[in-house]
Design a protein around this motif. Structure first.
Motif, PDB file in Angstrom:
ATOM      1  N   TYR A  85      46.234  31.401  41.762  1.00 14.52           N
ATOM      2  CA  TYR A  85      47.279  32.421  41.655  1.00 14.52           C
ATOM      3  C   TYR A  85      47.505  33.225  42.942  1.00 14.52           C
ATOM      4  O   TYR A  85      48.375  34.094  42.988  1.00 14.52           O
ATOM      5  N   GLY A  86      46.703  32.975  43.978  1.00 10.96           N
ATOM      6  CA  GLY A  86      46.936  33.623  45.256  1.00 10.96           C
ATOM      7  C   GLY A  86      46.331  34.988  45.437  1.00 10.96           C
ATOM      8  O   GLY A  86      46.414  35.590  46.518  1.00 10.96           O
ATOM      9  N   LYS A  87      45.684  35.511  44.385  1.00 14.39           N
ATOM     10  CA  LYS A  87      45.104  36.849  44.481  1.00 14.39           C
ATOM     11  C   LYS A  87      44.190  37.100  43.285  1.00 14.39           C
ATOM     12  O   LYS A  87      44.103  36.275  42.361  1.00 14.39           O
ATOM     13  N   LEU A  88      43.507  38.244  43.322  1.00 13.15           N
ATOM     14  CA  LEU A  88      42.754  38.731  42.165  1.00 13.15           C
ATOM     15  C   LEU A  88      42.991  40.233  42.089  1.00 13.15           C
ATOM     16  O   LEU A  88      42.753  40.955  43.053  1.00 13.15           O
ATOM     17  N   ASP A  89      43.475  40.695  40.948  1.00  9.65           N
ATOM     18  CA  ASP A  89      43.729  42.123  40.774  1.00  9.65           C
ATOM     19  C   ASP A  89      42.578  42.853  40.089  1.00  9.65           C
ATOM     20  O   ASP A  89      42.293  44.007  40.416  1.00  9.65           O
ATOM     21  N   MET A 108      52.724  49.140  30.135  1.00  6.48           N
ATOM     22  CA  MET A 108      52.409  47.725  30.046  1.00  6.48           C
ATOM     23  C   MET A 108      53.080  46.928  31.171  1.00  6.48           C
ATOM     24  O   MET A 108      52.627  45.860  31.535  1.00  6.48           O
ATOM     25  N   GLN A 109      54.174  47.472  31.725  1.00  2.12           N
ATOM     26  CA  GLN A 109      54.883  46.763  32.787  1.00  2.12           C
ATOM     27  C   GLN A 109      53.969  46.504  33.982  1.00  2.12           C
ATOM     28  O   GLN A 109      54.116  45.517  34.700  1.00  2.12           O
ATOM     29  N   ASN A 110      52.963  47.395  34.166  1.00  2.00           N
ATOM     30  CA  ASN A 110      52.022  47.248  35.281  1.00  2.00           C
ATOM     31  C   ASN A 110      51.161  45.994  35.150  1.00  2.00           C
ATOM     32  O   ASN A 110      50.521  45.585  36.113  1.00  2.00           O
ATOM     33  N   LEU A 111      51.091  45.409  33.964  1.00  2.00           N
ATOM     34  CA  LEU A 111      50.246  44.232  33.744  1.00  2.00           C
ATOM     35  C   LEU A 111      50.949  42.928  34.128  1.00  2.00           C
ATOM     36  O   LEU A 111      50.280  41.913  34.341  1.00  2.00           O
ATOM     37  N   LYS A 112      52.263  42.958  34.216  1.00  4.62           N
ATOM     38  CA  LYS A 112      53.008  41.733  34.523  1.00  4.62           C
ATOM     39  C   LYS A 112      52.547  41.143  35.850  1.00  4.62           C
ATOM     40  O   LYS A 112      52.480  41.844  36.861  1.00  4.62           O
ATOM     41  N   GLU A 113      52.191  39.887  35.808  1.00  4.00           N
ATOM     42  CA  GLU A 113      51.797  39.133  37.005  1.00  4.00           C
ATOM     43  C   GLU A 113      50.433  39.507  37.564  1.00  4.00           C
ATOM     44  O   GLU A 113      50.021  38.977  38.594  1.00  4.00           O
ATOM     45  N   LYS A 114      49.703  40.408  36.922  1.00  2.00           N
ATOM     46  CA  LYS A 114      48.352  40.706  37.396  1.00  2.00           C
ATOM     47  C   LYS A 114      47.436  39.515  37.112  1.00  2.00           C
ATOM     48  O   LYS A 114      47.581  38.841  36.090  1.00  2.00           O
ATOM     49  N   VAL A 115      46.490  39.292  38.004  1.00  3.48           N
ATOM     50  CA  VAL A 115      45.510  38.217  37.843  1.00  3.48           C
ATOM     51  C   VAL A 115      44.166  38.863  37.518  1.00  3.48           C
ATOM     52  O   VAL A 115      43.663  39.691  38.288  1.00  3.48           O
ATOM     53  N   VAL A 116      43.624  38.487  36.370  1.00  5.99           N
ATOM     54  CA  VAL A 116      42.421  39.149  35.864  1.00  5.99           C
ATOM     55  C   VAL A 116      41.354  38.114  35.521  1.00  5.99           C
ATOM     56  O   VAL A 116      41.610  37.185  34.750  1.00  5.99           O
ATOM     57  N   ALA A 117      40.169  38.272  36.085  1.00  3.72           N
ATOM     58  CA  ALA A 117      39.025  37.423  35.736  1.00  3.72           C
ATOM     59  C   ALA A 117      38.190  38.134  34.676  1.00  3.72           C
ATOM     60  O   ALA A 117      37.931  39.337  34.786  1.00  3.72           O
ATOM     61  N   VAL A 118      37.776  37.383  33.661  1.00  5.92           N
ATOM     62  CA  VAL A 118      36.993  37.945  32.550  1.00  5.92           C
ATOM     63  C   VAL A 118      35.759  37.085  32.338  1.00  5.92           C
ATOM     64  O   VAL A 118      35.871  35.881  32.075  1.00  5.92           O
ATOM     65  N   ALA A 165      49.578  39.251  31.819  1.00  9.69           N
ATOM     66  CA  ALA A 165      48.593  38.986  32.872  1.00  9.69           C
ATOM     67  C   ALA A 165      48.214  37.508  32.887  1.00  9.69           C
ATOM     68  O   ALA A 165      48.257  36.826  31.858  1.00  9.69           O
ATOM     69  N   LYS A 166      47.845  37.034  34.071  1.00  9.34           N
ATOM     70  CA  LYS A 166      47.286  35.690  34.206  1.00  9.34           C
ATOM     71  C   LYS A 166      45.778  35.836  34.154  1.00  9.34           C
ATOM     72  O   LYS A 166      45.200  36.588  34.938  1.00  9.34           O
ATOM     73  N   VAL A 167      45.120  35.124  33.228  1.00  9.26           N
ATOM     74  CA  VAL A 167      43.697  35.337  33.020  1.00  9.26           C
ATOM     75  C   VAL A 167      42.875  34.146  33.488  1.00  9.26           C
ATOM     76  O   VAL A 167      43.266  32.985  33.317  1.00  9.26           O
ATOM     77  N   VAL A 168      41.751  34.467  34.093  1.00 11.36           N
ATOM     78  CA  VAL A 168      40.815  33.461  34.596  1.00 11.36           C
ATOM     79  C   VAL A 168      39.520  33.684  33.821  1.00 11.36           C
ATOM     80  O   VAL A 168      38.865  34.710  33.974  1.00 11.36           O
ATOM     81  N   LEU A 169      39.178  32.722  32.982  1.00 10.62           N
ATOM     82  CA  LEU A 169      38.139  32.908  31.982  1.00 10.62           C
ATOM     83  C   LEU A 169      36.819  32.253  32.398  1.00 10.62           C
ATOM     84  O   LEU A 169      36.801  31.091  32.801  1.00 10.62           O
ATOM     85  N   GLY A 170      35.731  32.990  32.248  1.00  6.08           N
ATOM     86  CA  GLY A 170      34.414  32.440  32.541  1.00  6.08           C
ATOM     87  C   GLY A 170      33.455  32.673  31.389  1.00  6.08           C
ATOM     88  O   GLY A 170      33.474  33.730  30.755  1.00  6.08           O
TER      89      GLY A 170
END
Length: 246
Positions: free
Chosen positions: A81-85, A1-11, A31-36
């Protein structure tokens, strides 16, 4: 789960059902989520729920059949957030009927949403991923494309188109952009009931969901598993269905 910290995810399709469950579970894990989604009222409620639990979320009205909406959603992720993962192409529709009933409007809607919408999401994300030299595409597909059933022919066809496109992309990729397909079976949402037109079919769909369906959190957990792998590990295809589903 540590790999999810600070990831930017669009859904996409994040206002309800599987998309909502994915967004909430990702946010819970850092994770930081970007919702559509098309329904901004419901989207706002999901974003507020995430924020009230200490997570980070932004949202934008998104119709995946409109390629510009997907570009805007990805641009919001990058500007905020400066990126998209990761992009999760979850939005989809089903219009269940026999092929000889000739529901051509329903066919068009499924093609526009399930195939073109996924392609538009991939295109918007890939443009960013190439610059970053990293990224992960997750497409929510369906077991309907694995077991072909009467009345689901066109829907299954759209889902298998996504499966084929994803495999082609995987072979074309140099590994810097990973791609995962997740195929849910019966899930406890109103998706199946919305997919049929007659009252008898709605009752049958509702009964099937009640008897068989599993929680949308099962799909969210699969998403987290795929994203959490080391960069050199790609999870290709995951099928998740109720143990008693045929």
């Amino acid at each position: 789960m540590q790999n999810l910290k600070e990831k930017v995810v669009a859904v996409t399709g994040a206002s309800a059902g599987i998309g909502k469950a994915i967004a909430i579970k990702l946010a819970e894990n850092g994770a930081k989520v970007v919702l559509g989604a098309r329904n901004t009222e419901l989207l706002e409620k999901v974003a507020e729920e995430i924020k009230s639990d200490g997570g980070e979320a932004v949202f934008a009205k998104t119709d995946v059949s409109n390629k510009n909406d997907l570009v805007k959603l990805i641009n919001i992720a990058v500007s905020q957030y400066g990126k998209l993962d990761v992009i999760i192409n979850n939005a989809g529709v089903a219009r269940i009927s026999r092929i000889d009933e000739l529901d051509t409007d329903g066919w068009d809607e499924m093609i526009d949403t399930n195939i073109k919408g996924t392609l538009y999401g991939m295109a918007a994300a890939i443009a960013v991923f190439k610059k970053q030299q990293s990224g992960h595409i997750i497409n929510i597909i369906s077991t309907s494309g694995i077991k072909i059933m009467p009345t689901q022919g066109i829907y299954a066809g759209t889902k298998n188109a996504v499966r084929t496109i994803a495999e082609a992309f995987r072979q074309e990729s140099d590994g810097s952009i990973r791609i995962t397909g997740i195929s849910p079976g019966f899930i406890k949402t109103d998706f199946s009931v919305k997919s049929v037109n007659t009252e008898d079919m709605k009752i049958a769909a509702s009964n099937a969901v009640e008897a068989l369906a599993i929680s949308p959190e099962a799909i969210a957990n699969a998403v987290i598993y795929a994203i959490s792998q080391p960069k050199d590990v790609e999870v290709g295809d995951i099928v998740i269905r109720p143990a008693k589903q045929n």
